[in-house]
Motif scaffolding. Structure first.
Motif, PDB file in Angstrom:
ATOM      1  N   ARG A  72      -9.438   1.228  -7.200  1.00  0.00           N
ATOM      2  CA  ARG A  72      -9.910   2.302  -8.097  1.00  0.00           C
ATOM      3  C   ARG A  72     -11.168   2.971  -7.523  1.00  0.00           C
ATOM      4  O   ARG A  72     -11.294   4.188  -7.528  1.00  0.00           O
ATOM      5  CB  ARG A  72     -10.198   1.720  -9.484  1.00  0.00           C
ATOM      6  CG  ARG A  72     -10.812   2.662 -10.456  1.00  0.00           C
ATOM      7  CD  ARG A  72      -9.822   3.692 -10.907  1.00  0.00           C
ATOM      8  NE  ARG A  72     -10.491   4.556 -11.880  1.00  0.00           N
ATOM      9  CZ  ARG A  72     -10.069   5.737 -12.189  1.00  0.00           C
ATOM     10  NH1 ARG A  72      -8.971   6.211 -11.651  1.00  0.00           N
ATOM     11  NH2 ARG A  72     -10.713   6.451 -13.070  1.00  0.00           N
ATOM     12  N   GLU A  73     -12.091   2.167  -7.020  1.00  0.00           N
ATOM     13  CA  GLU A  73     -13.315   2.723  -6.425  1.00  0.00           C
ATOM     14  C   GLU A  73     -13.004   3.527  -5.170  1.00  0.00           C
ATOM     15  O   GLU A  73     -13.603   4.578  -4.939  1.00  0.00           O
ATOM     16  CB  GLU A  73     -14.301   1.599  -6.115  1.00  0.00           C
ATOM     17  CG  GLU A  73     -14.873   0.939  -7.362  1.00  0.00           C
ATOM     18  CD  GLU A  73     -15.625  -0.341  -7.059  1.00  0.00           C
ATOM     19  OE1 GLU A  73     -16.621  -0.590  -7.754  1.00  0.00           O
ATOM     20  OE2 GLU A  73     -15.199  -1.082  -6.141  1.00  0.00           O
ATOM     21  N   ASP A  76     -11.634   6.838  -6.235  1.00  0.00           N
ATOM     22  CA  ASP A  76     -12.719   7.721  -6.672  1.00  0.00           C
ATOM     23  C   ASP A  76     -13.396   8.406  -5.481  1.00  0.00           C
ATOM     24  O   ASP A  76     -13.891   9.522  -5.588  1.00  0.00           O
ATOM     25  CB  ASP A  76     -13.767   6.948  -7.482  1.00  0.00           C
ATOM     26  CG  ASP A  76     -13.270   6.559  -8.861  1.00  0.00           C
ATOM     27  OD1 ASP A  76     -12.246   7.134  -9.315  1.00  0.00           O
ATOM     28  OD2 ASP A  76     -13.896   5.679  -9.499  1.00  0.00           O
TER      29      ASP A  76
END
Length: 95
Positions: A72-73, A76
């Motif tokens: 997820r990071e 991003d």
């Protein structure tokens, strides 16, 4: 590199009548001086190795830090896990 001419005595193989007769030939030896150019060359090699090692450390650290991020990071940041090595290579070596 310095060239040095050294005389050598060799038997004259083509003249059997005068077997004791010797002719002088010249041999060229190439020598590298220890002072001057050689020392500068070693300094250049040492600097090059240090620069390469520092870039390799940046590559490893960048890759390690990006691998610690979650998917997820990474998303991003606009990255996929498969692109981590390419990003680390660009950070360290610029290509």
């Amino acid at each position: 590199m310095r060239s040095q001419q050294l005389p050598h005595l060799t038997p004259n193989a083509g003249d059997n009548r005068h077997a004791n007769r010797k002719t002088m030939t010249m041999t060229t030896l190439n020598t590298t001086t220890i002072h001057g150019h050689t020392e500068g060359r070693f300094d250049g090699i040492r600097r090059d190795l240090r620069t390469r090692f520092e870039a390799w450390k940046v590559f490893r650290q960048t890759r390690r830090e990006l691998n610690e991020l979650s998917d997820r990071e990474l998303a991003d940041l606009g990255l996929h896990r498969s692109g981590i090595t390419a990003v680390a290579r660009e950070a360290a070596y610029g290509n």
